[in-house]
Motif scaffolding. Structure first.
Motif, PDB file in Angstrom:
ATOM      1  N   ALA A  30       4.979  13.794   0.245  1.00 51.41           N
ATOM      2  CA  ALA A  30       6.315  13.442   0.517  1.00 51.41           C
ATOM      3  C   ALA A  30       6.591  12.691   1.714  1.00 51.41           C
ATOM      4  CB  ALA A  30       7.019  14.929   0.778  1.00 51.41           C
ATOM      5  N   ASN A  31       6.627  11.252   1.226  1.00 48.13           N
ATOM      6  CA  ASN A  31       6.841  10.285   2.116  1.00 48.13           C
ATOM      7  C   ASN A  31       5.808  10.296   3.376  1.00 48.13           C
ATOM      8  OD1 ASN A  31      10.401  11.277   1.449  1.00 48.13           O
ATOM      9  ND2 ASN A  31       9.307   9.369   1.156  1.00 48.13           N
ATOM     10  N   PRO A  32       4.562  10.063   3.068  1.00 47.33           N
ATOM     11  CA  PRO A  32       3.723  10.091   4.078  1.00 47.33           C
ATOM     12  C   PRO A  32       3.535   8.873   4.776  1.00 47.33           C
ATOM     13  CG  PRO A  32       2.354   9.554   2.012  1.00 47.33           C
ATOM     14  CD  PRO A  32       4.007  10.103   1.621  1.00 47.33           C
ATOM     15  N   ILE A  33       3.060   8.711   6.090  1.00 42.36           N
ATOM     16  CA  ILE A  33       3.077   7.679   6.917  1.00 42.36           C
ATOM     17  C   ILE A  33       1.784   6.999   6.454  1.00 42.36           C
ATOM     18  CG2 ILE A  33       2.712   6.468   9.195  1.00 42.36           C
ATOM     19  CD1 ILE A  33       4.356   8.996  10.039  1.00 42.36           C
ATOM     20  N   VAL A  34       1.477   5.662   6.308  1.00 42.85           N
ATOM     21  CA  VAL A  34       0.161   5.117   6.236  1.00 42.85           C
ATOM     22  C   VAL A  34       0.011   3.992   6.865  1.00 42.85           C
ATOM     23  CG1 VAL A  34       0.230   5.730   3.743  1.00 42.85           C
ATOM     24  CG2 VAL A  34       1.211   3.552   4.215  1.00 42.85           C
ATOM     25  N   ALA A  35      -1.254   3.527   7.535  1.00 41.59           N
ATOM     26  CA  ALA A  35      -1.477   2.433   8.095  1.00 41.59           C
ATOM     27  C   ALA A  35      -2.383   1.813   7.110  1.00 41.59           C
ATOM     28  CB  ALA A  35      -2.347   3.003   9.473  1.00 41.59           C
ATOM     29  N   VAL A  36      -1.933   0.365   7.006  1.00 45.54           N
ATOM     30  CA  VAL A  36      -2.929  -0.283   5.945  1.00 45.54           C
ATOM     31  C   VAL A  36      -3.467  -1.556   6.630  1.00 45.54           C
ATOM     32  CG1 VAL A  36      -3.086  -1.052   3.616  1.00 45.54           C
ATOM     33  CG2 VAL A  36      -1.273   0.633   4.623  1.00 45.54           C
ATOM     34  N   ARG A  37      -4.660  -1.836   6.725  1.00 49.16           N
ATOM     35  CA  ARG A  37      -5.241  -3.201   7.152  1.00 49.16           C
ATOM     36  C   ARG A  37      -5.853  -4.028   6.213  1.00 49.16           C
ATOM     37  NH1 ARG A  37      -9.154   0.228  11.173  1.00 49.16           N
ATOM     38  NH2 ARG A  37      -8.032  -0.130  13.369  1.00 49.16           N
ATOM     39  N   GLY A  38      -5.898  -5.340   6.557  1.00 48.68           N
ATOM     40  CA  GLY A  38      -6.389  -6.549   5.603  1.00 48.68           C
ATOM     41  C   GLY A  38      -5.613  -6.648   4.408  1.00 48.68           C
TER      42      GLY A  38
ATOM     43  N   PHE B 291      -5.214   4.153   5.453  1.00 45.52           N
ATOM     44  CA  PHE B 291      -5.205   5.495   6.371  1.00 45.52           C
ATOM     45  C   PHE B 291      -4.009   6.213   6.043  1.00 45.52           C
ATOM     46  CE2 PHE B 291      -7.713   2.238   8.411  1.00 45.52           C
ATOM     47  CZ  PHE B 291      -9.121   2.935   8.628  1.00 45.52           C
ATOM     48  N   VAL B 292      -4.177   7.668   5.376  1.00 42.33           N
ATOM     49  CA  VAL B 292      -3.050   8.124   5.021  1.00 42.33           C
ATOM     50  C   VAL B 292      -2.777   9.295   6.421  1.00 42.33           C
ATOM     51  CG1 VAL B 292      -2.009   9.919   3.494  1.00 42.33           C
ATOM     52  CG2 VAL B 292      -3.446   8.194   2.659  1.00 42.33           C
TER      53      VAL B 292
END
Length: 212
Positions: A150-158, A178-179
């Motif tokens: 449910a609406n996770p935070i993600v950090a996405v590179r590149g 990264f989840v």
């Protein structure tokens, strides 16, 4: 920390493929530096390394504080992505997943190979949204994980920025997703926004955003 991309050629692969492990620390010597080809690099560095059979790679056996080697995020907010269209290099994004599409497939024109894709809609603290297309393993594995959350935070590179539908994002071979990064990672990632008046203020702000 500062990241640099290294290309390992066949002779070096034969020597060191069994030695290299993600998350381990190594000494690297006798490589060569050259100006980075930003079109194919996932690192915003002016240079890249080339490692051939003459290079030397040895494990570092001394204790090392890995937190000091954490790769810095170079975050771009969603409302600023349009300014990156047509520029070289990649962008990093910190956002909340608003929706996750179904897994699909397309055929690559160059060799007619079928590749998996999945669209994910992201929103950040500018309250703007953007569609991120995940490809291959990211679409299948991380995409399936996101679909159950449910609406996770993600950090996405590149990520590559394109002008499809105005502005959109797409993963490439070197992209990382990264989840639900922990509070320390969120603070580290958001440090790049420190000079921005709308910078992320930590985990509490992002937790509130994904409930909107």
């Amino acid at each position: 920390g500062t990241a640099i991309q290294a290309t390992v050629w066949k002779d070096a692969i034969d020597k060191y493929d069994a030695v290299l492990e993600v998350g381990k620390v190594y000494y690297v010597a006798k490589g060569s530096l050259r100006p980075a080809n930003k079109q194919y690099s996932s690192c915003n560095n002016d240079y890249e390394m080339s490692l051939d059979g003459r290079c030397e790679i040895e494990p570092c056996l001394e204790p090392v504080d890995l937190t000091k080697m954490a790769r810095a995020y170079e975050l771009v907010k969603i409302d600023a992505l349009a300014r990156k269209i047509g520029t070289r290099g990649s962008v990093d994004v910190l956002a909340v997943v608003q929706s996750v599409g179904e897994l699909g497939a397309v055929r690559r024109k160059s060799d007619n190979e079928e590749i998996q894709r999945r669209d994910v809609v992201l929103v950040d603290d500018t309250n703007k949204t953007v569609t991120l297309t995940l490809w291959n393993t990211l679409a299948v594995e991380q995409g399936a994980q996101l679909a159950t959350m449910a609406n996770p935070i993600v950090a996405v590179r590149g990520l590559r920025v394109t002008d499809y539908n105005g502005v959109s994002l797409s993963t490439v071979a070197r992209s990382e997703l990264f989840v639900e990064p922990d509070a320390a990672v969120l603070a580290h990632a958001a440090a790049g926004w420190a000079q921005d008046s709308t910078s992320c203020n930590g985990h509490m702000e992002w937790t509130a955003l994904r409930r909107q």
